[in-house]
Design a protein around this motif. Sequence first.
Motif, PDB file in Angstrom:
ATOM      1  N   VAL A  20       0.841  -1.202   0.000  1.00  0.00           N
ATOM      2  CA  VAL A  20       0.000   0.000   0.000  1.00  0.00           C
ATOM      3  C   VAL A  20       0.872   1.246   0.000  1.00  0.00           C
ATOM      4  O   VAL A  20       0.616   2.210  -0.730  1.00  0.00           O
ATOM      5  N   ARG A  21       1.941   1.241   0.789  1.00  0.00           N
ATOM      6  CA  ARG A  21       2.802   2.425   0.878  1.00  0.00           C
ATOM      7  C   ARG A  21       3.591   2.658  -0.411  1.00  0.00           C
ATOM      8  O   ARG A  21       3.901   3.790  -0.770  1.00  0.00           O
ATOM      9  N   MET A  26      -3.020   3.125  -6.168  1.00  0.00           N
ATOM     10  CA  MET A  26      -3.849   1.973  -6.532  1.00  0.00           C
ATOM     11  C   MET A  26      -5.029   1.823  -5.571  1.00  0.00           C
ATOM     12  O   MET A  26      -6.083   1.314  -5.931  1.00  0.00           O
ATOM     13  N   TYR A  27      -4.838   2.302  -4.328  1.00  0.00           N
ATOM     14  CA  TYR A  27      -5.849   2.105  -3.292  1.00  0.00           C
ATOM     15  C   TYR A  27      -6.684   3.357  -3.016  1.00  0.00           C
ATOM     16  O   TYR A  27      -7.859   3.260  -2.667  1.00  0.00           O
ATOM     17  N   ILE A  28      -6.084   4.539  -3.126  1.00  0.00           N
ATOM     18  CA  ILE A  28      -6.815   5.765  -2.785  1.00  0.00           C
ATOM     19  C   ILE A  28      -6.879   6.753  -3.944  1.00  0.00           C
ATOM     20  O   ILE A  28      -7.309   7.891  -3.778  1.00  0.00           O
ATOM     21  N   LYS A  97      -4.587  -6.200   8.386  1.00  0.00           N
ATOM     22  CA  LYS A  97      -4.727  -7.217   7.346  1.00  0.00           C
ATOM     23  C   LYS A  97      -5.537  -6.658   6.182  1.00  0.00           C
ATOM     24  O   LYS A  97      -6.667  -6.192   6.359  1.00  0.00           O
ATOM     25  N   LEU A  98      -4.959  -6.713   4.993  1.00  0.00           N
ATOM     26  CA  LEU A  98      -5.722  -6.354   3.802  1.00  0.00           C
ATOM     27  C   LEU A  98      -6.806  -7.402   3.562  1.00  0.00           C
ATOM     28  O   LEU A  98      -6.606  -8.588   3.834  1.00  0.00           O
ATOM     29  N   VAL A 122      -5.687   0.287   4.879  1.00  0.00           N
ATOM     30  CA  VAL A 122      -4.992   1.210   3.979  1.00  0.00           C
ATOM     31  C   VAL A 122      -4.761   2.551   4.678  1.00  0.00           C
ATOM     32  O   VAL A 122      -3.670   3.129   4.603  1.00  0.00           O
ATOM     33  N   VAL A 123      -5.775   3.056   5.372  1.00  0.00           N
ATOM     34  CA  VAL A 123      -5.613   4.308   6.117  1.00  0.00           C
ATOM     35  C   VAL A 123      -4.513   4.149   7.155  1.00  0.00           C
ATOM     36  O   VAL A 123      -3.670   5.032   7.343  1.00  0.00           O
TER      37      VAL A 123
END
Length: 699
Positions: A20-21, A26-28, A97-98, A122-123
Amino acid sequence: MASSDYSARHLSVLEGLEAVRKRPGMYIGSTDSRGLMHCLWEIIDNSVDEALAGHGSDIEVILHADDSVEVRDRARGIPVDIEPKTGLSGVEVVFTKLHAGGKFGSGSYAASGGLHGVGASVVNALSERLDVEVDRDGKTWAMSFHRGEPGIFDDKKGEPGPDSPFAPFVSGSELRVVGKVAKGVTGTRIRYWADRQIFTKGAEFSTDDLVGRARQTAFLVPGLAISIDDKRPAADGAGPAGRTTFRYEGGISEFVDFLAPDSPITDTWRLTGEGHFTETVPVLSDTGAMLPTELKRDCQVDIALRWGTGYDTVMRSFVNIIATPKGGSHQAGFDQGMLKFLRQQVEQNARRLKVGTDKLEKDDVMAGLTAVLTVRLPEPQFEGQTKEILGTPAVRAIVANVVQKAMAERFGSSKRDDKAQSALVLDKVVAEMKSRISARAHKETQRRKNALETSSLPAKLVDCRSNDVANSELFIVEGDSALGTARRARDSEYQALLPIRGKILNVQKASISDMLSNAECAAIIQVIGAGSGRSFDLSVARYGKVIIMSDADVDGAHIRTLLLTLFFRYMRPMIEEGRVFAAVPPLHRVVVVNPGSKPNETIYTYSEAELQAVLADLKKRGRKYQEPIQRYKGLGEMDADQLATTTMDRAHRTLRRVRVPDAEAANRVFELLMGNDVAPRKEFIIAGADDLSRARIDA
């Protein structure tokens, strides 16, 4: 200890969150203010999903002065017991956990916005610090994270913040008990500091966006109270912005009334229904295999809509209260159902509506429509984590079917109001269709003709010679007497004249077809040559400036307001681009007598106060002036030289540029004084009666 010293037991967790980092977009969606706000929506939506499930009716969002944000609710609280597969507490699973959460199966949430199970984690991954407190089982449980890794911050030296010393857990995580609560009290409080290593320098929380989203959510979940408390200092140092709370009981019907930009021709109609469909989804079996399983799904549809007098379309669509600004299968179903139904109605009423073989198109139906479309279904398929487009194919047919059935009931109603409003809707969509066909038929006459071509423009147009649109000007002149003077005063190279006879049609309460059939309105639209309403194309306008030149009296102001209302409603881009002006003709002409053979001076004044000031100055200086002073009652009283000098010559004239707020004000005045709604007009007259002097009445 620095967070880079990862412990072995969290290696798998951090591997997931490191993805995510590394790829936050891709996520936000992005790492600017839009992405920062998306993170906040993820946390708020979790609380809203609880409210949708019937747990908790209050959500509070606090923007702290230290750039952190906190979301509080009084729902069930995140589970604190141990999740058997991972051996971690429910709180840690949710935040580390994703693809973990309570929204994958059908047990906890019948319909929710969060479907991918990555929101909270994600946050957490993109936060320098995240604190969570859960009230549950008579206790307050707490846990903290640093860039996704659980541990403990040492806040003994001051207020909690991301700079406090952090120690990650090594042998085992601890969900700490930090207090007690009364039996039955539950809720969750999440406060986080966004990681400035991830987000761009200028990224910040937008209060306007947050307030808009909170208001929208309160409309979509009747009875839910959402509070925004902005404690950040204002840009001008005036102190914090304060607290705003939204709560609506009327739901999306109130939302439609709030969104509508024009006066209504129908009440706000509510179309509701449901449908069922089956879909095959992979389900994880006890043995770890993914088995295709056929599931029966329920889809609930709730729509509020109304048609108005304008031509702008305002459409909002939602899936489980998550906005889908780019539409999807539910919006396609709405468009399909509405178009099919209204086409059938127009065919059945073709004789009354005077239509031939022409067919309605989607834009004809949508003109003047304000609608809010909501669907609720378990596990909808979105295109991407940002959830801007609904992909579930079966929803299209369900929504189309609900729209057709509900509209058929409305149009088949025996109530007088329903019959009248149904007829008005058909009249409006047919008028839009005829307007579109007429615009297409006259497209050839919308462009400037050169001197060798024939033109079907109005005979009363006195055109200019230049083909340079940017340099050309169209003067809309009040009356033929003013036209004669203006013709001699103009520069025929780039100034064109169009006379109008008195007061044009009040387009505030006239239909589109009435407006187009009105000779004066039609001539103005035809001469400007860019169409009207939805078909207006600023790039093909025949003149760079349109100047309204009316007399400097009450009737002149009335005519100017009528013309501004026409431009605002049907040619608004002209005003938005600053291409509409009002000429400022003088009220008085003062001739100052000079001694000897020196020619006399002429001074023009534009108000009674300015005239008195000029006369007082002349007397003070001992100057003489001719009496009586000429008072212009209309443009026709000026000779050509005077009109050119004061109103038309670019070197000396004064023009007042019409801005959108000016046109909006004119629109509001006409809606009040000449619109269809009588009550506000009566209130206005009664309220102003005491302030009116009999001496001001011209009788």
